[in-house]
Design a protein around this motif. Structure first.
Motif, PDB file in Angstrom:
ATOM      1  N   ARG A 180     -32.968 -71.521 -39.422  1.00  0.00           N
ATOM      2  CA  ARG A 180     -33.407 -72.752 -39.351  1.00  0.00           C
ATOM      3  C   ARG A 180     -33.175 -73.604 -40.780  1.00  0.00           C
ATOM      4  O   ARG A 180     -33.566 -73.083 -41.817  1.00  0.00           O
ATOM      5  N   ASP A 181     -32.462 -74.648 -40.838  1.00  0.00           N
ATOM      6  CA  ASP A 181     -32.176 -75.432 -41.770  1.00  0.00           C
ATOM      7  C   ASP A 181     -33.030 -76.671 -41.719  1.00  0.00           C
ATOM      8  O   ASP A 181     -33.167 -77.351 -40.847  1.00  0.00           O
ATOM      9  N   TYR A 182     -33.792 -77.005 -42.801  1.00  0.00           N
ATOM     10  CA  TYR A 182     -34.605 -78.198 -42.821  1.00  0.00           C
ATOM     11  C   TYR A 182     -34.020 -79.470 -43.173  1.00  0.00           C
ATOM     12  O   TYR A 182     -33.007 -79.305 -44.252  1.00  0.00           O
ATOM     13  N   PRO A 183     -34.538 -80.797 -42.959  1.00  0.00           N
ATOM     14  CA  PRO A 183     -33.899 -82.024 -43.335  1.00  0.00           C
ATOM     15  C   PRO A 183     -34.029 -82.407 -44.738  1.00  0.00           C
ATOM     16  O   PRO A 183     -34.323 -83.600 -44.887  1.00  0.00           O
ATOM     17  N   PHE A 184     -34.609 -81.509 -45.678  1.00  0.00           N
ATOM     18  CA  PHE A 184     -35.091 -81.780 -46.836  1.00  0.00           C
ATOM     19  C   PHE A 184     -34.811 -80.693 -47.741  1.00  0.00           C
ATOM     20  O   PHE A 184     -34.779 -79.642 -47.656  1.00  0.00           O
ATOM     21  N   HIS A 228     -31.918 -83.665 -48.247  1.00  0.00           N
ATOM     22  CA  HIS A 228     -31.279 -82.317 -48.343  1.00  0.00           C
ATOM     23  C   HIS A 228     -29.848 -82.230 -49.028  1.00  0.00           C
ATOM     24  O   HIS A 228     -29.408 -81.546 -49.570  1.00  0.00           O
ATOM     25  N   ASP A 229     -29.311 -83.551 -48.862  1.00  0.00           N
ATOM     26  CA  ASP A 229     -28.029 -84.000 -49.654  1.00  0.00           C
ATOM     27  C   ASP A 229     -28.128 -84.418 -50.919  1.00  0.00           C
ATOM     28  O   ASP A 229     -27.035 -85.160 -51.440  1.00  0.00           O
ATOM     29  N   GLU A 230     -29.374 -84.673 -51.588  1.00  0.00           N
ATOM     30  CA  GLU A 230     -29.529 -85.306 -52.790  1.00  0.00           C
ATOM     31  C   GLU A 230     -28.769 -84.695 -53.889  1.00  0.00           C
ATOM     32  O   GLU A 230     -28.400 -83.484 -54.168  1.00  0.00           O
ATOM     33  N   LYS A 231     -28.280 -85.571 -54.711  1.00  0.00           N
ATOM     34  CA  LYS A 231     -27.494 -84.979 -56.161  1.00  0.00           C
ATOM     35  C   LYS A 231     -28.433 -84.795 -57.140  1.00  0.00           C
ATOM     36  O   LYS A 231     -29.019 -85.884 -57.507  1.00  0.00           O
ATOM     37  N   ILE A 232     -28.501 -83.857 -57.971  1.00  0.00           N
ATOM     38  CA  ILE A 232     -29.513 -84.050 -59.171  1.00  0.00           C
ATOM     39  C   ILE A 232     -28.955 -84.831 -60.152  1.00  0.00           C
ATOM     40  O   ILE A 232     -29.936 -85.473 -60.881  1.00  0.00           O
ATOM     41  N   ASP A 233     -27.796 -85.258 -60.261  1.00  0.00           N
ATOM     42  CA  ASP A 233     -27.415 -86.429 -61.104  1.00  0.00           C
ATOM     43  C   ASP A 233     -27.980 -87.679 -60.958  1.00  0.00           C
ATOM     44  O   ASP A 233     -28.115 -88.420 -61.907  1.00  0.00           O
ATOM     45  N   THR A 268     -33.032 -77.246 -54.459  1.00  0.00           N
ATOM     46  CA  THR A 268     -32.948 -75.900 -53.855  1.00  0.00           C
ATOM     47  C   THR A 268     -33.025 -76.285 -52.433  1.00  0.00           C
ATOM     48  O   THR A 268     -33.991 -77.050 -51.801  1.00  0.00           O
ATOM     49  N   PRO A 269     -32.123 -76.001 -51.386  1.00  0.00           N
ATOM     50  CA  PRO A 269     -32.270 -76.147 -50.427  1.00  0.00           C
ATOM     51  C   PRO A 269     -33.252 -75.586 -49.455  1.00  0.00           C
ATOM     52  O   PRO A 269     -33.632 -74.676 -50.034  1.00  0.00           O
ATOM     53  N   MET A 270     -33.814 -76.012 -48.275  1.00  0.00           N
ATOM     54  CA  MET A 270     -34.772 -75.390 -47.467  1.00  0.00           C
ATOM     55  C   MET A 270     -34.425 -74.788 -46.297  1.00  0.00           C
ATOM     56  O   MET A 270     -33.682 -75.284 -45.443  1.00  0.00           O
ATOM     57  N   ARG A 271     -34.484 -73.461 -46.148  1.00  0.00           N
ATOM     58  CA  ARG A 271     -34.139 -72.877 -44.846  1.00  0.00           C
ATOM     59  C   ARG A 271     -35.052 -71.572 -44.349  1.00  0.00           C
ATOM     60  O   ARG A 271     -35.815 -71.012 -45.463  1.00  0.00           O
ATOM     61  N   HIS A 291     -34.072 -61.916 -45.486  1.00  0.00           N
ATOM     62  CA  HIS A 291     -34.694 -62.743 -44.897  1.00  0.00           C
ATOM     63  C   HIS A 291     -34.990 -63.936 -45.933  1.00  0.00           C
ATOM     64  O   HIS A 291     -35.073 -63.764 -47.060  1.00  0.00           O
ATOM     65  N   ILE A 292     -35.032 -65.284 -45.574  1.00  0.00           N
ATOM     66  CA  ILE A 292     -35.433 -66.258 -46.387  1.00  0.00           C
ATOM     67  C   ILE A 292     -36.438 -67.095 -45.906  1.00  0.00           C
ATOM     68  O   ILE A 292     -36.649 -67.234 -44.376  1.00  0.00           O
ATOM     69  N   VAL A 293     -37.431 -67.472 -46.583  1.00  0.00           N
ATOM     70  CA  VAL A 293     -38.450 -68.351 -46.352  1.00  0.00           C
ATOM     71  C   VAL A 293     -38.493 -69.664 -47.159  1.00  0.00           C
ATOM     72  O   VAL A 293     -38.134 -69.494 -48.376  1.00  0.00           O
ATOM     73  N   PRO A 294     -38.722 -70.675 -46.457  1.00  0.00           N
ATOM     74  CA  PRO A 294     -38.963 -72.065 -47.301  1.00  0.00           C
ATOM     75  C   PRO A 294     -40.228 -71.632 -48.343  1.00  0.00           C
ATOM     76  O   PRO A 294     -41.075 -70.996 -48.159  1.00  0.00           O
TER      77      PRO A 294
END
Length: 393
Positions: A180-184, A228-233, A268-271, A291-294
């Motif tokens: 599951r990918d999160y929209p942030f 989720h698509d934000e740029k650090i710059d 960091t993406p959230m998934r 396994h990955i947790v947010p």
């Protein structure tokens, strides 16, 4: 060509702890790591150690610096509607959590290996796993000097994270992936400034989630929810501090955010992700490889420790006593805890973040959950029990 009993891919907390536990039981192991020692010792990741994790590190003799420099916490705050609502972990569960960076755990385990002469090979490349369905699997790789090597093993342990080579070595038809990918995402910063509060603050705000944490009495760790698509710059230091101040503000103005030089920042993406089973033949996955947790529930490193606790005992039974029951049940045993942690992490994430797809009905439900959790001792106890860490199997 070299030989060892257990070949471990990855020198994060999972791989290093597994190696330490196995060596302590007289089982040979070699750890292979793609990055340099300097990189893994400075890689900023998780910061909360559950009660069972701290107890294990003390029990095996690598908790001295943790006890000296770690920051024990007896609770944390849920901040919403501009007010703090404390979750009293110790009062509700009798346990504490300890703020101690993952990189510090890694440093301690590497130092313990170095002191005892236990092998870790850094900066290896072209790692490949072979003959996983036999009793004689092996690893091929290039060492730091570019020399081709082969390591024959009895067992392989994939502890090389979500982007490592271990999990993709399992044939796709032999495993099921849950994702599951999160929209942030999280924008995280490390700042040289004393923490603004003595405990962690998990904040729900109409502009998005924010987290106030710390790594030491002089260094603060802070997070902001971003697209989720934000740029650090696009995030200057001034913009970061301004947004943190707005989201962390309290209605009675009793909180003051301390600013300071930002030492590091990243997104960091959230998934959520799980592979079943967590093993294939003589390959066993542990930690983020499986396994990955947010990160909202502070479970990532602690799940890795729990996996390794189970796996080390299973491998001792297999390699010293020729008993297979524990390795055969390894995946099922770990997955019970993994799915509990997945649910808790999803619960914390969905309760605290602003979902860009949510409507007004969803937002009212979210606030209702927060208010219930803060006002019900039963709900707060459930949260505290999961946050502090369930007992090891």
């Amino acid at each position: 060509m070299a030989r060892t009993q257990v070949g471990i891919i990855g020198a994060g907390p999972a791989g290093l702890l597994l190696s330490y536990l196995l060596h302590s039981e007289g089982i040979e192991a070699v750890v292979l790591e793609a990055r340099s020692r300097e990189y893994v010792e400075k890689r900023v990741r998780a910061g909360v150690c559950e009660h069972p994790t701290v107890e294990l590190l003390r029990e095996i003799g690598v908790g001295t610096r943790l006890d000296a420099e770690g920051l024990p916490h007896q609770g944390f705050s849920l901040r919403f509607d501009g007010q703090d609502h404390r979750i009293a972990i110790t009062e509700l569960t009798g346990k504490t959590i300890t703020v101690y960076g993952q990189q510090e755990v890694v440093k301690d385990l590497i130092a313990a290996h170095e002191e005892r002469g236990w092998p870790i090979e850094f900066e290896v490349s072209e790692v490949a796993l072979h003959d996983l369905e036999t009793k004689n699997p092996h690893i091929t790789y290039r060492d730091v000097d570019g020399v081709e090597r082969r390591l024959d093993c009895d067992v392989l342990a994939g502890c090389d994270g979500f982007h490592g080579v271990s999990r993709p070595s399992i044939p796709a038809e032999r495993a099921k992936m849950f994702n599951r990918d999160y929209p942030f995402a999280w924008l995280g910063v490390l700042a040289r400034t004393p923490p603004s509060h003595e405990e962690l603050i998990y904040t729900h705000h109409p502009r998005g989630f924010a987290l106030h944490s710390m790594r030491s009495p002089e260094v603060t760790r802070l997070y902001l929810q971003v697209p989720h698509d934000e740029k650090i710059d696009d995030w200057s230091d001034d913009r970061i501090w301004s947004e943190l101040a707005e989201r962390l503000e309290t209605s009675n103005k009793d909180f003051s955010l301390r600013e300071g030089p930002i030492l590091d920042k990243g997104i960091t993406p959230m998934r959520s992700f799980v592979i079943e089973p967590m093993s294939h033949g003589r390959l066993f996955l542990a930690g983020d490889a499986a396994h990955i947790v947010p990160p909202t529930g502070a479970k990532g490193m602690n799940l890795a420790v729990a996996d390794v606790r189970v796996l080390s005992r299973a491998l001792v039974e297999l390699l010293q006593h020729k008993r297979t029951e524990l390795v055969e049940s390894y995946s099922d045993t770990c997955l019970k805890r993994v799915w509990r942690a997945e649910h808790f992490s999803w619960y914390m994430t969905s309760m605290l973040h602003v979902d860009p797809t949510a409507d007004d009905f969803d937002r009212r439900l979210q606030l209702s959950q927060l208010r219930y959790t803060a006002s019900s001792r039963a709900a707060a106890t459930s949260l505290a029990e999961n946050y502090a860490g369930l007992p090891f199997v």
